[in-house]
Design a protein around this motif. Structure first.
Motif, PDB file in Angstrom:
ATOM      1  N   HIS A  90     -90.315 -35.294  -9.151  1.00  0.00           N
ATOM      2  CA  HIS A  90     -90.681 -36.585  -8.551  1.00  0.00           C
ATOM      3  C   HIS A  90     -92.146 -36.925  -8.811  1.00  0.00           C
ATOM      4  O   HIS A  90     -92.483 -38.051  -9.122  1.00  0.00           O
ATOM      5  CB  HIS A  90     -90.365 -36.596  -7.053  1.00  0.00           C
ATOM      6  CG  HIS A  90     -91.200 -35.645  -6.263  1.00  0.00           C
ATOM      7  ND1 HIS A  90     -90.978 -34.283  -6.269  1.00  0.00           N
ATOM      8  CD2 HIS A  90     -92.278 -35.854  -5.482  1.00  0.00           C
ATOM      9  CE1 HIS A  90     -91.894 -33.690  -5.514  1.00  0.00           C
ATOM     10  NE2 HIS A  90     -92.680 -34.613  -5.027  1.00  0.00           N
ATOM     11  N   LYS A  91     -93.040 -35.936  -8.696  1.00  0.00           N
ATOM     12  CA  LYS A  91     -94.453 -36.184  -8.970  1.00  0.00           C
ATOM     13  C   LYS A  91     -94.650 -36.585 -10.424  1.00  0.00           C
ATOM     14  O   LYS A  91     -95.381 -37.512 -10.736  1.00  0.00           O
ATOM     15  CB  LYS A  91     -95.289 -34.930  -8.699  1.00  0.00           C
ATOM     16  CG  LYS A  91     -95.626 -34.684  -7.277  1.00  0.00           C
ATOM     17  CD  LYS A  91     -96.558 -33.490  -7.209  1.00  0.00           C
ATOM     18  CE  LYS A  91     -96.896 -33.127  -5.800  1.00  0.00           C
ATOM     19  NZ  LYS A  91     -97.756 -31.946  -5.738  1.00  0.00           N
ATOM     20  N   PHE A  92     -94.004 -35.848 -11.311  1.00  0.00           N
ATOM     21  CA  PHE A  92     -94.098 -36.102 -12.742  1.00  0.00           C
ATOM     22  C   PHE A  92     -93.625 -37.519 -13.039  1.00  0.00           C
ATOM     23  O   PHE A  92     -94.306 -38.285 -13.724  1.00  0.00           O
ATOM     24  CB  PHE A  92     -93.248 -35.068 -13.476  1.00  0.00           C
ATOM     25  CG  PHE A  92     -93.335 -35.124 -14.974  1.00  0.00           C
ATOM     26  CD1 PHE A  92     -94.391 -34.534 -15.641  1.00  0.00           C
ATOM     27  CD2 PHE A  92     -92.351 -35.744 -15.719  1.00  0.00           C
ATOM     28  CE1 PHE A  92     -94.472 -34.559 -17.027  1.00  0.00           C
ATOM     29  CE2 PHE A  92     -92.416 -35.776 -17.105  1.00  0.00           C
ATOM     30  CZ  PHE A  92     -93.484 -35.182 -17.755  1.00  0.00           C
ATOM     31  N   SER A  93     -92.476 -37.890 -12.510  1.00  0.00           N
ATOM     32  CA  SER A  93     -91.916 -39.232 -12.736  1.00  0.00           C
ATOM     33  C   SER A  93     -92.815 -40.318 -12.165  1.00  0.00           C
ATOM     34  O   SER A  93     -92.929 -41.400 -12.745  1.00  0.00           O
ATOM     35  CB  SER A  93     -90.517 -39.330 -12.125  1.00  0.00           C
ATOM     36  OG  SER A  93     -89.654 -38.441 -12.773  1.00  0.00           O
ATOM     37  N   ASP A  94     -93.458 -40.039 -11.027  1.00  0.00           N
ATOM     38  CA  ASP A  94     -94.358 -41.023 -10.420  1.00  0.00           C
ATOM     39  C   ASP A  94     -95.519 -41.374 -11.343  1.00  0.00           C
ATOM     40  O   ASP A  94     -96.012 -42.499 -11.340  1.00  0.00           O
ATOM     41  CB  ASP A  94     -94.918 -40.511  -9.088  1.00  0.00           C
ATOM     42  CG  ASP A  94     -93.892 -40.518  -7.974  1.00  0.00           C
ATOM     43  OD1 ASP A  94     -92.803 -41.121  -8.148  1.00  0.00           O
ATOM     44  OD2 ASP A  94     -94.160 -39.902  -6.927  1.00  0.00           O
TER      45      ASP A  94
END
Length: 168
Positions: A90-94
């Motif tokens: 999720h952090k990466f995608s954000d």
């Protein structure tokens, strides 16, 4: 989870992605990083401009590597394989979304954002490497994790020199 602490089939499906899906997100991540750093370079102080320009070049290289990877016949066989989604997914995608830092961002803000971006990428690629079997996909994720670790290390050094040595 069921009563015995086992993950249900539906939970497993939600916690996996195909290599193709992972590579698509990673390609978008690297493209947005390249765009971010390239657009940022003329806006930052001369003190950190060289670093931002280097990061733009590195991220461009990663993006181009993903493009070349898509054309390799030896990779085709892996694209439908499913692996567990990293906890940092999720952090990466954000980070695919580029923040608005303004026309005159201060060095500390730029360095903090870049550090968090490189840290998320490093952790994400490291976990992907751990989830893949030995071979070209594993080697790719291991290489990228090491690259992002180098970026993070350089940013940490510059952050310390800039923030704690009276630069900001």
């Amino acid at each position: 989870m069921n009563e015995e602490g086992q993950t249900s089939g539906m939970d497993r499906l939600r916690s996996t992605k195909t290599i193709r899906e992972i590579l698509e997100v990673a390609t978008s991540f690297e493209k947005s990083a390249w765009d971010f750093y390239a657009a940022l370079a003329p806006k930052v102080s001369k003190r950190i401009r060289y670093l931002v320009e280097e990061l733009a070049e590195e991220e461009q290289g990663h993006y181009e590597m993903f493009g070349a990877l898509a054309d390799r016949p030896d990779i085709e066989q892996y694209l439908c394989d499913e692996i567990r989604v990293p906890t940092e997914d999720h952090k990466f995608s954000d980070f695919v979304q580029i923040p608005e830092i303004g026309e005159n961002p201060d060095d500390q803000t730029v360095l903090q954002y870049a550090l968090s971006r490189e840290d998320a990428a490093m952790k994400h690629y490291r976990e992907l490497a751990e989830e893949t079997a030995p071979g070209p996909i594993h080697d790719l994720f291991e290489f990228l994790a090491n690259e992002e670790a180098k970026h993070k290390q350089e940013l940490e050094k510059t952050y310390y020199e800039t923030v704690y040595s009276g630069g900001v």
